[in-house]
Design a protein around this motif. Structure first.
Motif, short mmCIF file in Angstrom:
data_model
loop_
_atom_site.label_atom_id
_atom_site.label_comp_id
_atom_site.label_asym_id
_atom_site.label_seq_id
_atom_site.Cartn_x
_atom_site.Cartn_y
_atom_site.Cartn_z
N PRO A 180 57.96 58.86 44.29
CA PRO A 180 57.31 57.90 45.21
C PRO A 180 56.44 56.88 44.47
O PRO A 180 56.45 55.69 44.83
CB PRO A 180 56.46 58.80 46.12
CG PRO A 180 57.18 60.12 46.09
CD PRO A 180 57.69 60.25 44.69
N ALA A 181 55.72 57.31 43.44
CA ALA A 181 54.89 56.37 42.68
C ALA A 181 55.75 55.41 41.87
O ALA A 181 55.43 54.21 41.75
CB ALA A 181 53.95 57.14 41.74
N ILE A 182 56.87 55.88 41.34
CA ILE A 182 57.79 55.00 40.62
C ILE A 182 58.34 53.94 41.57
O ILE A 182 58.43 52.75 41.24
CB ILE A 182 58.93 55.82 39.98
CG1 ILE A 182 58.37 56.69 38.84
CG2 ILE A 182 60.04 54.91 39.46
CD1 ILE A 182 59.36 57.71 38.31
N GLN A 183 58.71 54.35 42.76
CA GLN A 183 59.27 53.41 43.72
C GLN A 183 58.25 52.35 44.14
O GLN A 183 58.64 51.22 44.44
CB GLN A 183 59.79 54.18 44.93
CG GLN A 183 61.02 55.01 44.60
CD GLN A 183 61.38 56.02 45.68
OE1 GLN A 183 60.57 56.35 46.55
NE2 GLN A 183 62.60 56.53 45.63
N ARG A 184 56.97 52.69 44.15
CA ARG A 184 55.96 51.72 44.53
C ARG A 184 55.58 50.79 43.39
O ARG A 184 55.34 49.60 43.59
CB ARG A 184 54.69 52.45 45.01
CG ARG A 184 54.82 53.10 46.37
CD ARG A 184 55.01 52.09 47.48
NE ARG A 184 53.77 51.41 47.87
CZ ARG A 184 53.73 50.30 48.59
NH1 ARG A 184 54.86 49.72 48.97
NH2 ARG A 184 52.59 49.75 48.92
#
Length: 536
Positions: A384-388
């Motif tokens: 999720p942090a990579i996607q953001r």
């Protein structure tokens, strides 16, 4: 003597090498054993043998190479034990729809009735169901045709791995050369189904598109962008997509669906028509009911994957190529007059923190990522942090694993780099330990791979999922005391331990300027957010 028009007689080995040349399979990823030696004898000068130090590395490198090039890759393994060691990444290649042709050495035919050492019992059945097709030819002279058939099946949509088991004494037997043959694999969806889908989308006030990995794999990205712009519809990325689904800086990109039924139902509730392009409906990781299946909004799925289309779910399946189907669907639609949806708000710039926050690390990678580079990711607890904070804006710019099986990302990154791409491999510390031998390939080939180890001291996904399941005090989650920089140097890869923002920035700049590999070991805050708290 052969009759006129018949292929000339030759040996199995010569016929196979002639076939492999015509198929473009002149790079072989392998870990050899005694049953492969007759194949490796007098190795041709126009073939490359990419030695891998473990069978799982060989399969994942072939997977990465195949998906980066769009062509099948050849992997050569050692008998049943080789397939056994490779099964985790063979399963991942199957879920990734990676066209990998696996040849496996088998003991001599004369010994097989006696259950010999290194004999594979029922070799063709061993890798099933995680290959599209597998065979041990009944006769030595059938081996070249079996490999030709395996290649054709691997490249048919949905693509995937195949296996041919070859007894070691087959290579010297006489065989006929395989005549060349061309395969055209794309099939268009049913026109009546396309018309039904177009009518539903045209009548909708709030349509939405859900895009999956098949879009990028088929080269159908521009067609999907054109369809979304014609509809003025938001686009969501499907859960656990193994490739980029839509340019993540496009104003119509609306974010990522999580693999949770309740969250997907809530995310799709505002829409009155759904088109899922190149993805299952839907991939889940936690139990629950998906309200979208019982809702009034019609769901259409366009895919080449018949198994995915047949799965229990909801909606109308349109089997066929996205490359052909998406333009045909767009041609049936009028230009939308509705205002476009509001753009997704940008992610706030994260602070570095002390210890370093993973979100800041991904934002730092994004700032330095050169055009044309491929991000290969296996840090599932941080996805999720990579996607953001590490948005992928180019088609072909992202690969990960669709299976959940660890040990794919690092060797896959080497396969992508061997295909001529600069790679940033974002790998969790737990994932690194599964196939760390792939660092040797980076060093030997001076591959342009910057490996960023996101080191939170254990299995972060397990920490997060413990919260999902209400589990406390589970053992086997923390993995302290691993010196990744020291291990990398032992394989011949220069490495940096990066404890500060300045050290990370300097090492990223250094790695992306090199014509070879560099590893960054970056300790980050071990706290992991809830993976499925909401759509993001």
């Amino acid at each position: 003597m052969p009759r006129d028009g018949e292929p000339a007689a030759t040996s199995v080995r010569e016929a196979v090498f002639d076939l492999l040349r015509r198929l473009g399979l002149t790079t072989v990823f392998g870990n050899p054993g005694s049953t492969e030696l007759p194949f490796l004898d007098r190795w041709p000068a126009d073939f490359r043998y990419e030695l891998c130090l473990a069978e799982a590395v060989a399969v994942a490198m072939a997977d990465g190479h195949a998906r980066a090039t769009g062509r099948a890759a050849l992997c050569n393994l050692h008998s049943a034990v080789g397939i056994g060691h490779a099964m985790g990444n063979l399963f991942t290649a199957f879920r990734n729809q990676a066209p990998v042709v696996v040849t496996v050495g088998q003991q001599a035919r004369s010994l097989l009735p006696g259950n010999p050492f290194l004999g594979a019992t029922d070799a063709a059945a061993f890798p099933r169901p995680y290959v599209k097709w597998s065979v041990e030819p009944a006769r030595a002279e059938d081996v070249p045709r079996a490999i030709a058939q395996a290649h054709a099946i691997a490249m048919q949509h949905p693509r995937g791995p195949v296996m041919v088991s070859i007894p070691m004494d087959d290579w010297a037997r006489p065989a006929a050369a395989v005549p060349p043959r061309t395969h055209r694999n794309d099939m268009a969806p049913d026109p009546a189904g396309l018309a039904e889908c177009a009518a539903a989308l045209a009548a909708a006030a709030r349509p939405v598109l859900v895009a999956g990995a098949e879009v990028d794999a088929e080269g159908a990205g521009p067609a999907l962008v054109a369809l979304a712009e014609k509809l003025r519809a938001p686009v969501l990325a499907a859960p656990f997509a193994a490739r980029v689904c839509f340019p993540e800086d496009h104003p119509l990109f609306a974010g990522f669906l999580p693999a949770a039924p309740g969250a997907i139902g809530a995310a799709l509730a505002p829409f009155d028509a759904v088109l899922v392009a190149g993805a299952p409906v839907f991939t889940f990781h936690v139990a629950g009911e998906c309200a979208a299946f019982a809702g009034p909004a019609p769901i259409f799925q366009m895919t080449t994957d018949g198994e995915s289309a047949a799965a229990a779910g909801a909606g109308t399946a349109l089997l066929g190529s996205l490359r052909l189907g998406l333009p045909a669907l767009a041609a049936l639609l009028p230009d939308a007059t509705r205002p476009p949806p509001a753009p997704r708000p940008p992610a706030p710039a994260p602070e570095a923190g002390d210890p370093l926050r993973a979100e800041w690390l991904f934002a730092a990678i994004r700032r330095r990522l050169p055009p044309g580079a491929v991000v290969v990711e296996e840090a599932p607890s941080h996805r999720p942090a990579i996607q953001r904070h590490l948005p992928i804006t180019e088609w072909g710019g992202f690969l990960t694993m669709a299976s959940g099986g660890l040990g794919h990302g690092l060797p896959a990154a080497m396969g992508v780099a061997l295909a001529g791409r600069r790679v940033v491999a974002v790998i969790g510390d737990g994932s690194m330990l599964y196939c760390i031998q792939a660092l040797w390939n980076a060093a030997q080939g001076r591959l342009p791979v910057t490996v960023v180890v996101v080191n939170n001291g254990g299995y972060g996904a397990m920490r997060s999922f413990s919260g999902v399941l209400g589990v406390t005090g589970a053992p086997g989650i923390d993995v302290p005391g691993v010196g990744f920089a020291d291990i990398a140097r032992g394989f011949g890869v220069p490495a940096r331990r990066c404890d500060t923002p300045a050290a990370v920035e300097a090492a990223l700049a250094e790695g992306l300027a090199l014509d070879g590999p560099l590893l960054l070991d970056v300790p980050v805050d071990p706290a992991i957010p809830h993976l499925y708290a909401k759509a993001h």
